[in-house]
Design a protein around this motif. Structure first.
Motif, PDB file in Angstrom:
ATOM      1  N   GLU A 287      -1.863  -1.489  -2.027  1.00 39.61           N
ATOM      2  CA  GLU A 287      -0.386  -1.072  -1.560  1.00 39.61           C
ATOM      3  C   GLU A 287       0.534  -2.164  -1.798  1.00 39.61           C
ATOM      4  O   GLU A 287       0.372  -3.336  -1.714  1.00 39.61           O
ATOM      5  CB  GLU A 287      -0.656  -0.575  -0.245  1.00 39.61           C
ATOM      6  N   THR A 288       1.612  -1.817  -2.094  1.00 36.55           N
ATOM      7  CA  THR A 288       2.849  -2.714  -2.049  1.00 36.55           C
ATOM      8  C   THR A 288       3.023  -2.745  -0.698  1.00 36.55           C
ATOM      9  O   THR A 288       2.975  -2.023   0.219  1.00 36.55           O
ATOM     10  CB  THR A 288       3.994  -2.347  -2.940  1.00 36.55           C
TER      11      THR A 288
ATOM     12  N   ASP B 253       5.150   0.054   0.239  1.00 38.72           N
ATOM     13  CA  ASP B 253       4.562   1.291   0.603  1.00 38.72           C
ATOM     14  C   ASP B 253       3.678   1.335   1.822  1.00 38.72           C
ATOM     15  O   ASP B 253       3.666   2.456   2.687  1.00 38.72           O
ATOM     16  CB  ASP B 253       3.415   1.510  -0.571  1.00 38.72           C
TER      17      ASP B 253
ATOM     18  N   ARG C 112       5.973   2.016   4.883  1.00 34.01           N
ATOM     19  CA  ARG C 112       6.555   3.534   4.755  1.00 34.01           C
ATOM     20  C   ARG C 112       5.222   4.333   5.381  1.00 34.01           C
ATOM     21  O   ARG C 112       5.387   5.385   6.072  1.00 34.01           O
ATOM     22  CB  ARG C 112       6.910   4.204   3.501  1.00 34.01           C
ATOM     23  N   ARG C 113       3.944   4.155   4.974  1.00 32.18           N
ATOM     24  CA  ARG C 113       2.901   4.921   5.277  1.00 32.18           C
ATOM     25  C   ARG C 113       2.924   4.851   7.124  1.00 32.18           C
ATOM     26  O   ARG C 113       2.469   5.521   7.650  1.00 32.18           O
ATOM     27  CB  ARG C 113       1.623   4.281   4.494  1.00 32.18           C
TER      28      ARG C 113
ATOM     29  N   SER D 113      10.017  -3.563  -3.676  1.00 35.16           N
ATOM     30  CA  SER D 113       8.844  -3.349  -4.481  1.00 35.16           C
ATOM     31  C   SER D 113       7.851  -2.688  -3.287  1.00 35.16           C
ATOM     32  O   SER D 113       8.045  -3.163  -2.336  1.00 35.16           O
ATOM     33  CB  SER D 113       8.157  -4.760  -5.254  1.00 35.16           C
TER      34      SER D 113
END
Ligand code: SF4
Length: 297
Positions: A196-197, A200, A203-204, A297
């Motif tokens: 994962e960035t 990411d 957000r998750r 990113s």
């Protein structure tokens, strides 16, 4: 959210113990080890310290300092982290504790370990018990106490979001009451998963913990911190609320607060550093953060 032992649960244990003293002991602290150990959060060491120091009971204490002194005194070759060895040391400590002034004796023993029988530099020439010390006689002081080799503690990358609403309020979340930093407030986020960035992951986590959609903006600060069993790098990002009604899915509570109101909530030390950075940047970001939230990113 990341998992671990509950350091801040001590405060809740203290409260529960105080409640128990009032409800079950008529407002008086029990004086013996067995009674003290029934109180939430009170283990054998604390019970021994209270019973001997506060009530003069002839009972032992065994903390890290005393373990070091005894393991050197006896030139103990056994691993002191093993239960069997600890039980043996408790028995030795119990046999040696005097009938009178046990509290003074216990405190002297702990202080001897702290100031004279130090881990890397034992001052044996100053030690009042050197003539009884087997490790001093054999020159094995630095090999005692025996412990298993230290494991390398793991490191985690963790993301946190300073999530802004259009009215200038920030979303904060309260950690679950049990577990690491239980009940403290934080900028929501969590651990990065493989591949994962950071954006990411953030957000998750915000979706999983609070059911919200966000846009992740520019990085704010990275805080490094070491807990007892692991280290983290906490990467804080500005973010913007997009949609969804906040729900307490994996958090105990949440609140939309003004920057100036953050000091009314108890935050963990890592998040206090995020707040400090926010306040340092206050003049700059208040006018620029919302328009400058390009996805990272
Ligand atoms: S003689 Fe040295 S090793 Fe032994 S108890 Fe004293 S300070 Fe510790």
């Amino acid at each position: 959210m990341w998992e671990g032992l509950g350091y801040y649960s001590r405060a809740r244990n203290l409260h529960a113990a105080a409640q128990m003293i009032v409800d079950d002991y008529g407002g008086r602290l029990p004086e013996d080890v067995a009674g003290l150990m029934k109180l939430k959060g009170v283990g054998r060491y604390t019970a021994g310290a209270i019973a001997s120091i506060a009530f003069g009971r002839p009972v032992p204490v065994l903390d890290g300092n005393v373990i070091r002194v005894f393991s050197r005194l006896l030139d103990l070759k056994e691993d002191v982290t093993k239960t069997q060895t600890k039980n043996y040391l408790w028995q030795v400590a119990g046999d040696l504790v005097p009938e009178h002034r046990a509290g003074d004796y216990n405190q002297a023993l702990m202080e001897l370990g702290q100031t004279v029988c130090q881990p890397a530099t034992p001052h044996c020439h100053l030690c009042p018990i050197s003539r009884y010390c087997l490790a001093w006689t054999k020159g094995t002081q630095l090999e005692r106490p025996v412990r298993p080799p230290r494991r390398k503690i793991p490191h985690y990358d963790v993301c946190a979001g300073v999530i802004w609403r259009e009215d200038g309020r920030i979303l904060i979340a309260q950690r679950p009451l049990e577990g690491l930093l239980g009940g403290l407030w934080e900028f929501p986020g969590g651990k990065l998963q493989a591949g994962e960035t950071r954006a990411d992951a953030l957000r998750r986590e915000i979706k999983e913990e609070l059911g919200l959609e966000i846009v992740v903006g520019r990085p704010l600060v990275t805080i490094k911190h070491t807990y007892t069993h692991f280290r983290i790098s906490l990467h804080a990002y500005h973010a913007q609320y997009v949609s969804g009604k906040p729900q307490n899915i994996e958090v105990a509570n949440h609140a939309w607060v003004r920057l100036d109101d953050l000091d009314q909530y108890p935050f963990a030390v890592t998040d206090q550093k995020i707040i400090k950075r926010l306040l340092d940047e206050k003049g700059v970001f208040q006018s620029s953060i919302l328009p400058s939230l390009a996805v990272t990113s």
